[in-house]
Design a protein around this motif. Structure first.
Motif, short mmCIF file in Angstrom:
data_model
loop_
_atom_site.label_atom_id
_atom_site.label_comp_id
_atom_site.label_asym_id
_atom_site.label_seq_id
_atom_site.Cartn_x
_atom_site.Cartn_y
_atom_site.Cartn_z
N TRP A 317 30.13 -4.74 -77.99
CA TRP A 317 29.00 -5.67 -77.97
C TRP A 317 29.23 -6.73 -79.04
N MET A 318 29.14 -8.01 -78.65
CA MET A 318 29.29 -9.11 -79.59
C MET A 318 27.92 -9.46 -80.15
N ALA A 319 27.60 -8.87 -81.30
CA ALA A 319 26.30 -9.11 -81.95
C ALA A 319 26.38 -10.39 -82.77
N THR A 320 26.61 -11.49 -82.08
CA THR A 320 26.75 -12.80 -82.69
C THR A 320 25.45 -13.58 -82.49
N ARG A 321 25.46 -14.85 -82.83
CA ARG A 321 24.23 -15.65 -82.74
C ARG A 321 23.62 -15.56 -81.34
N PHE A 322 24.46 -15.59 -80.32
CA PHE A 322 24.03 -15.37 -78.94
C PHE A 322 24.83 -14.19 -78.41
N GLU A 323 24.14 -13.10 -78.15
CA GLU A 323 24.80 -11.82 -77.93
C GLU A 323 25.33 -11.68 -76.51
N TYR A 324 26.42 -10.92 -76.37
CA TYR A 324 27.03 -10.65 -75.07
C TYR A 324 27.97 -9.47 -75.22
N TRP A 325 28.46 -8.97 -74.10
CA TRP A 325 29.44 -7.87 -74.10
C TRP A 325 30.79 -8.45 -73.74
N GLU A 326 31.81 -8.09 -74.50
CA GLU A 326 33.17 -8.59 -74.23
C GLU A 326 34.17 -7.54 -74.70
N GLY A 327 34.99 -7.03 -73.77
CA GLY A 327 35.94 -6.02 -74.19
C GLY A 327 37.01 -5.73 -73.17
N PRO A 328 38.05 -5.00 -73.60
CA PRO A 328 39.15 -4.65 -72.69
C PRO A 328 38.74 -3.57 -71.71
N VAL A 329 39.39 -3.58 -70.55
CA VAL A 329 39.10 -2.63 -69.48
C VAL A 329 40.40 -2.08 -68.90
N LYS A 330 40.28 -0.92 -68.28
CA LYS A 330 41.38 -0.33 -67.52
C LYS A 330 41.04 -0.40 -66.03
N VAL A 331 42.06 -0.57 -65.21
CA VAL A 331 41.90 -0.72 -63.77
C VAL A 331 42.58 0.46 -63.07
N SER A 332 41.85 1.11 -62.15
CA SER A 332 42.41 2.19 -61.34
C SER A 332 41.93 2.03 -59.91
N GLY A 333 42.55 2.75 -59.00
CA GLY A 333 42.21 2.64 -57.58
C GLY A 333 43.47 2.35 -56.80
N ASN A 334 43.38 1.43 -55.81
CA ASN A 334 44.60 1.12 -55.07
C ASN A 334 45.47 0.09 -55.79
N ARG A 335 45.04 -0.33 -56.99
CA ARG A 335 45.88 -1.07 -57.94
C ARG A 335 45.57 -0.52 -59.32
N SER A 336 46.54 -0.57 -60.20
CA SER A 336 46.31 -0.15 -61.58
C SER A 336 46.66 -1.31 -62.50
N GLY A 337 46.06 -1.30 -63.69
CA GLY A 337 46.35 -2.36 -64.63
C GLY A 337 45.35 -2.36 -65.77
N ARG A 338 45.29 -3.52 -66.44
CA ARG A 338 44.38 -3.72 -67.56
C ARG A 338 43.75 -5.10 -67.44
N GLY A 339 42.75 -5.36 -68.25
CA GLY A 339 42.13 -6.67 -68.21
C GLY A 339 41.03 -6.79 -69.23
N TYR A 340 40.19 -7.80 -69.02
CA TYR A 340 39.05 -8.06 -69.89
C TYR A 340 37.82 -8.29 -69.03
N LEU A 341 36.67 -7.90 -69.59
CA LEU A 341 35.37 -8.07 -68.92
C LEU A 341 34.41 -8.73 -69.90
N GLU A 342 33.69 -9.73 -69.40
CA GLU A 342 32.63 -10.38 -70.18
C GLU A 342 31.33 -10.32 -69.39
N MET A 343 30.24 -9.93 -70.07
CA MET A 343 28.94 -9.81 -69.41
C MET A 343 27.88 -10.42 -70.30
N THR A 344 27.06 -11.28 -69.72
CA THR A 344 25.98 -11.95 -70.46
C THR A 344 24.66 -11.75 -69.73
N GLY A 345 23.58 -11.91 -70.46
CA GLY A 345 22.25 -11.87 -69.86
C GLY A 345 21.66 -10.48 -69.70
N TYR A 346 22.26 -9.48 -70.33
CA TYR A 346 21.73 -8.12 -70.24
C TYR A 346 20.82 -7.82 -71.42
#
Length: 346
Positions: A317-346
């Motif tokens: 959780w980015m507890a900054t002046r305007f808060e949001y969630w931003e972090g690394p993710v893992k991918v599984s299923g019929n593809r595998s990998g890594r990435g990043y996810l950003e979520m705002t407005g929660y």
């Protein structure tokens, strides 16, 4: 956007009574500022630099890293530019404002820092050639964006990274004209998603050498959201076979608006319109008093993609002046990998 991700610079300008509107404020009027236009011809190195006649802009880098200790890490380095007026002047009279966010995420911790600056006094800015983006002692610099050094620090972390681009720039939407709503709000948006990264993270538990992949988003606009849109979920995914996906969902009172770009391992980019991708929250976590989705099902039928995207840690959780969630993710299923996810407005 990110989208990235990404529109926090405009929020920095809002008077206090509007802060309660959250990210919905990004749908406000852009009178006097330039608006993105379809058919815009990008020119480099010019467009690696700032566009002060537009209201908001960002240089947004994320990296998925593996330490010599075998653990997964994530790094964020972001510089936002916001304008009170569509002009650029020197000194304290400058209407350009700057905000920096930096973070390191581990499997069990999230370290973050924030910097703020007025433009025109040298404390923050961007130059296109040689390439440099900075705020205070945080720097992203190199002869050009293909070869960079990256540094930032907070009370509990510091990092020094080197990045080398191994593929081409990718332009989202219609040749970089990225539509964000059914009403036609848009941005100019391109990425460099092919960085090879190495360096060192300096953390409370000790120093760790890391290697991995990085992704830089460049985006500018003046009114990127419709009035009813209040937040977004943005994904940048790198699959183990070399293909990549940028996809986002903008949440609004009239329903979701989605867009995606499929990026083949050779850098060929295919834009996908609203409705091509679906995003279903599968699991939520209580984070800083909010219920935040931390596991998602992402499907893209055109590419037979059906994957689960899971946060490395819900604590990002980015507890900054305007808060949001931003972090690394893992991918599984019929593809595998890594990435990043950003979520705002929660």
């Amino acid at each position: 956007m990110n989208v990235k991700a990404l529109l926090f610079g405009l929020l920095f300008l809002l008077p206090a009574p509007m802060w309660a509107q959250g990210y919905a404020g990004l749908g406000g009027s852009a009178d006097g500022f330039d608006i993105p236009k379809q058919g815009y011809q990008f020119q480099f190195p010019r467009d690696h630099g700032p566009h002060p006649s537009f209201r908001i802009e960002w240089w947004y880098l994320t990296a998925n890293l593996i330490g010599e200790d075998g653990r997964d890490y994530g790094v964020q380095w972001t510089l936002f530019r916001s304008a009170l007026k569509p002009t650029q002047t020197d000194g304290w009279q400058s209407p350009q404002l700057w905000m920096g966010h930096a973070a390191v995420t581990t499997p069990d911790a999230h370290y973050l820092a924030e910097r703020l600056s007025r433009g025109g006094i040298g404390q923050a800015g961007v130059t296109a050639a040689p390439y440099e983006a900075w705020i205070d002692e945080w720097h992203m610099r190199g002869p050009d964006p293909d070869t960079l050094t990256l540094t930032a620090s907070g009370e509990e972390f510091h990092y020094d990274l080197s990045l080398t681009a191994l593929g081409p720039l990718v332009f989202h939407g219609d040749a970089g004209y990225s539509v964000k709503s059914a009403d036609g709000q848009a941005s100019h948006y391109y990425s460099q998603p092919f960085y090879d990264v190495e360096g060192v993270l300096y953390l409370p538990d000790g120093d760790v050498a890391v290697t991995g992949q990085g992704w830089l988003d460049r985006e500018w606009s003046s009114q990127p959201l419709a009035e009813d849109q209040s937040g977004w979920d943005w994904f940048s995914l790198s699959f183990d076979d070399g293909d990549k996906l940028m996809a986002f969902r903008l949440r609004g009172g009239r329903g979701d608006f989605t867009a995606a770009t499929w990026i083949s391992a050779d850098g060929t980019a295919t834009p996908l319109p609203d409705g091509s991708a679906s995003f279903i929250p599968l699991e939520t976590a209580r984070v800083e008093g909010r219920d935040v989705p931390v596991t998602w099902q992402v499907t893209l039928p055109d590419y037979d993609l059906d994957v689960e995207v899971t946060a490395l840690t819900p604590k990002a959780w980015m507890a900054t002046r305007f808060e949001y969630w931003e972090g690394p993710v893992k991918v599984s299923g019929n593809r595998s990998g890594r990435g990043y996810l950003e979520m705002t407005g929660y």
